[in-house]
Design an enzyme around this catalytic site. Structure first.
Site, PDB file in Angstrom:
ATOM      1  N   TYR A  54       0.854  -1.193   0.000  1.00 12.73           N
ATOM      2  CA  TYR A  54       0.000   0.000   0.000  1.00 12.73           C
ATOM      3  C   TYR A  54       0.882   1.232   0.000  1.00 12.73           C
ATOM      4  O   TYR A  54       1.865   1.279   0.737  1.00 12.73           O
ATOM      5  CB  TYR A  54      -0.892   0.033   1.258  1.00 12.73           C
ATOM      6  CG  TYR A  54      -2.352  -0.115   0.910  1.00 12.73           C
ATOM      7  CD1 TYR A  54      -2.984   0.810   0.094  1.00 12.73           C
ATOM      8  CD2 TYR A  54      -3.092  -1.193   1.380  1.00 12.73           C
ATOM      9  CE1 TYR A  54      -4.314   0.674  -0.257  1.00 12.73           C
ATOM     10  CE2 TYR A  54      -4.425  -1.339   1.038  1.00 12.73           C
ATOM     11  CZ  TYR A  54      -5.033  -0.407   0.223  1.00 12.73           C
ATOM     12  OH  TYR A  54      -6.339  -0.548  -0.132  1.00 12.73           O
ATOM     13  N   GLU A  56      -0.458   4.860  -0.413  1.00  9.68           N
ATOM     14  CA  GLU A  56      -1.247   6.082  -0.638  1.00  9.68           C
ATOM     15  C   GLU A  56      -0.354   7.314  -0.544  1.00  9.68           C
ATOM     16  O   GLU A  56       0.494   7.418   0.344  1.00  9.68           O
ATOM     17  CB  GLU A  56      -2.382   6.179   0.388  1.00  9.68           C
ATOM     18  CG  GLU A  56      -3.616   5.457  -0.108  1.00  9.68           C
ATOM     19  CD  GLU A  56      -4.480   4.905   0.993  1.00  9.68           C
ATOM     20  OE1 GLU A  56      -3.920   4.218   1.868  1.00  9.68           O
ATOM     21  OE2 GLU A  56      -5.684   5.165   0.951  1.00  9.68           O
ATOM     22  N   ASP A 200      -7.494  13.391 -25.123  1.00 15.66           N
ATOM     23  CA  ASP A 200      -7.589  11.998 -24.694  1.00 15.66           C
ATOM     24  C   ASP A 200      -6.976  11.134 -25.807  1.00 15.66           C
ATOM     25  O   ASP A 200      -7.612  10.844 -26.820  1.00 15.66           O
ATOM     26  CB  ASP A 200      -9.059  11.623 -24.452  1.00 15.66           C
ATOM     27  CG  ASP A 200      -9.226  10.174 -24.003  1.00 15.66           C
ATOM     28  OD1 ASP A 200      -8.302   9.374 -24.222  1.00 15.66           O
ATOM     29  OD2 ASP A 200     -10.296   9.850 -23.451  1.00 15.66           O
ATOM     30  N   THR A 226      -4.518   5.977 -21.877  1.00 22.81           N
ATOM     31  CA  THR A 226      -4.504   4.668 -21.229  1.00 22.81           C
ATOM     32  C   THR A 226      -3.227   3.964 -21.692  1.00 22.81           C
ATOM     33  O   THR A 226      -2.635   4.318 -22.711  1.00 22.81           O
ATOM     34  CB  THR A 226      -5.750   3.826 -21.564  1.00 22.81           C
ATOM     35  OG1 THR A 226      -5.920   3.780 -22.973  1.00 22.81           O
ATOM     36  CG2 THR A 226      -6.996   4.386 -20.908  1.00 22.81           C
ATOM     37  N   LYS A 229      -3.463   0.088 -24.739  1.00 21.62           N
ATOM     38  CA  LYS A 229      -3.957  -0.052 -26.112  1.00 21.62           C
ATOM     39  C   LYS A 229      -2.740  -0.108 -27.045  1.00 21.62           C
ATOM     40  O   LYS A 229      -1.959  -1.045 -26.955  1.00 21.62           O
ATOM     41  CB  LYS A 229      -4.927   1.086 -26.428  1.00 21.62           C
ATOM     42  CG  LYS A 229      -6.167   1.051 -25.502  1.00 21.62           C
ATOM     43  CD  LYS A 229      -7.207   2.052 -25.900  1.00 21.62           C
ATOM     44  CE  LYS A 229      -8.486   1.896 -25.099  1.00 21.62           C
ATOM     45  NZ  LYS A 229      -8.538   2.735 -23.909  1.00 21.62           N
ATOM     46  N   ARG A 235      -3.182  -2.614 -17.950  1.00 19.79           N
ATOM     47  CA  ARG A 235      -4.367  -1.754 -17.840  1.00 19.79           C
ATOM     48  C   ARG A 235      -4.038  -0.626 -16.875  1.00 19.79           C
ATOM     49  O   ARG A 235      -3.657  -0.869 -15.738  1.00 19.79           O
ATOM     50  CB  ARG A 235      -5.553  -2.533 -17.264  1.00 19.79           C
ATOM     51  CG  ARG A 235      -5.890  -3.811 -17.984  1.00 19.79           C
ATOM     52  CD  ARG A 235      -6.290  -3.531 -19.392  1.00 19.79           C
ATOM     53  NE  ARG A 235      -7.659  -3.126 -19.475  1.00 19.79           N
ATOM     54  CZ  ARG A 235      -8.600  -3.780 -20.167  1.00 19.79           C
ATOM     55  NH1 ARG A 235      -8.286  -4.887 -20.822  1.00 19.79           N
ATOM     56  NH2 ARG A 235      -9.823  -3.339 -20.214  1.00 19.79           N
TER      57      ARG A 235
HETATM   58  N1  DSN Z   1     -13.273   0.378 -23.994  1.00 21.93           N
HETATM   59  C1  DSN Z   1     -12.311   1.217 -24.684  1.00 21.93           C
HETATM   60  C2  DSN Z   1     -12.294   0.921 -26.143  1.00 21.93           C
HETATM   61  O1  DSN Z   1     -12.536  -0.226 -26.491  1.00 21.93           O
HETATM   62  O2  DSN Z   1     -12.017   1.775 -26.939  1.00 21.93           O
HETATM   63  C3  DSN Z   1     -12.517   2.642 -24.404  1.00 21.93           C
HETATM   64  O3  DSN Z   1     -12.630   2.818 -23.052  1.00 21.93           O
END
Ligand code: DSN
Length: 443
Positions: A54, A56, A200, A226, A229, A235
């Site tokens: 942990y 924080e 974004d 994110t 991807k 994640r």
């Molecule tokens: N779920 C993601 C996507 O597939 O693009 C976006 O959050």
């Protein structure tokens, strides 16, 4: 005792399901554009002892003891993010994209302030102000811009809408938009109304650091990416404040940090932080540039193959890693196309198309992407073959029509599902896909 036993001994049910999922991932063509195969190093960090801790707070300002190594890990992740994206401030703690966007709103807006983002059906994300059902669309006054009838964002329309509605924040980013952004033009629109500019870049982060797409860092105030991807990490998400953002508000980084913790989250997931650091290191290697370039080449070849065979694509093609197939000319819904493709071992997701007359649950399109199959080493030749298979599957299901009455839809889809499983053409493509995937093992 249980601590030293293997997963298979402790929980054979879960162990078996993980083995089956691993087998599934290697046997199919994984073409959901937001998915990818994280490296062994990334997965090692995720499964490491870091999950026990942990921490924080932020490095050297923790609420718990025992964080000397965690501090170093988080500092490395932050430094790598700053270097790779060319920004002065990075927070690596957001659990994923939705909490990260929420943290930006919490940091810089008051309840009821106006935000402007792209509609879901035009390729936007739920957290970009989707009305009624989301935090972003109910806590704030949400104004949504849309794409034109061909699927392109109409910048003149956006500029006029911004002047009329005076948003305090404009969100520029998408989950299903296949074109390059003119970041400079967006800056101009933001400046014309004094709005914060949140880029974004979740989908295209890997393309940006791989040098095949322009970076919004010189223009936006805040970047949200994110990490799983095109960036191919675990994640998670990054929140970054640009030099411009800090000129606008020198406290912007602190405000965002406070919104992430303690505003919205508790302790960071330190195993994920380490895995993000590793993914950023991997993304800084020369091989990553080749991978990013090949993703786009592959997507263009695939799009071209589909177009030549008569399928319609939103905007008529792609500049990035994804494409949205508009199935309205065939009259079949995305659900059936996606299920048929899965029977053929090609995994995609159903997706709304611009100005979709159907609801998101029964949308008129499918979304395809090339990041994961590029990670497996597939190139132009394989894209042409995959394109042929996709067209063939869609032809096979083009006669199915969604019943008009809601009550008939469930039984109809059930019946279609059984027919798809028995379809010889889909079975034959599945066999060919299996042969292809064997040649390109998951790294
Ligand atoms: N779920 C993601 C996507 O597939 O693009 C976006 O959050």
């Amino acid at each position: 005792m249980i601590h030293i036993m293997s997963l298979n001994t402790v929980d054979p049910q879960i162990s078996k399901l993980i083995t089956l999922e691993s087998q599934r991932q290697s046997e199919v063509l994984e073409m959901i554009p937001s998915e990818n195969y994280a490296s062994k190093a990334v997965r090692e960090a995720l499964g490491s002892v870091l999950t026990n801790k942990y921490s924080e707070g932020y490095p050297h300002k923790r609420y718990y003891q025992g964080n000397r190594y965690i501090d170093e890990i988080e500092e490395l992740a932050m430094a790598r993010a700053k270097k790779l994206f060319g920004v002065p401030h990075a927070n690596v703690q957001p659990y994923s994209g939705s909490p990260a966007n929420s943290a930006v709103y919490m940091a810089l807006l008051h309840q009821g302030d106006t935000i402007m983002g792209l509609k879901l059906s035009g390729g936007g994300h739920l957290t970009h102000g989707h009305p009624d059902v989301t935090f972003s669309g109910t806590f704030y006054r949400s104004i949504q811009y849309d794409v034109d009838e061909h699927g392109f964002i109409d910048m003149d329309y956006v500029a006029d809408l911004a002047k009329k509605e005076k948003p305090k924040m404009i969100v520029v980013g998408t989950t299903a938009y296949p074109r390059i952004f003119d970041w400079k033009a967006w800056r101009k629109i933001c400046d014309s109304v004094g709005a914060y500019f949140l880029a974004d870049i979740s989908h295209i982060a890997g393309l940006i650091v791989g040098g095949v797409h322009p970076s919004p860092a010189p223009y936006a105030d805040i970047l949200m990416a994110t990490t799983h991807k095109t960036l191919r990490g675990p994640r998670g998400a990054l929140l970054m404040v640009t030099g411009r953002g800090l000129v606008k508000d020198p406290a912007m980084g602190d405000k965002i940090d406070k919104a992430v913790f303690p505003g919205l989250q508790g302790g960071p997931h330190d195993n994920v932080t380490a895995a993000i650091a590793i993914a950023l290191h991997e993304a800084s290697q020369p091989a990553f540039k080749n991978y990013a370039k090949q993703i786009v080449t592959n997507a263009k070849v695939l799009a071209d193959t589909l177009l030549r065979q008569g399928l319609a694509l939103s905007t008529g093609g792609t500049d990035n890693h994804l494409m949205v197939v508009d199935l309205r000319p065939q009259g079949v819904i995305g659900n059936i196309a996606a299920e048929a493709l899965e029977v053929a071992s090609i995994v995609v997701n159903r997706n709304s198309v611009p100005h979709d007359p159907n609801p998101p649950f029964y949308p008129s399109g499918i979304r395809l992407g090339t990041p994961a199959i590029t990670t497996r080493g597939m190139k132009e030749k394989e894209m042409r073959q995959i394109g042929e298979w996709i067209v063939s599957v869609i032809k096979e299901v083009s006669h199915y029509r969604l019943p008009a009455t809601k009550e008939d839809r469930g039984p109809f889809l059930k019946k279609v599902r059984t027919e798809l499983q028995e379809n010889k053409q889909l079975q034959s493509i599945r066999h060919s896909v299996t042969l292809l995937t064997k040649k390109f093992p998951v790294p």
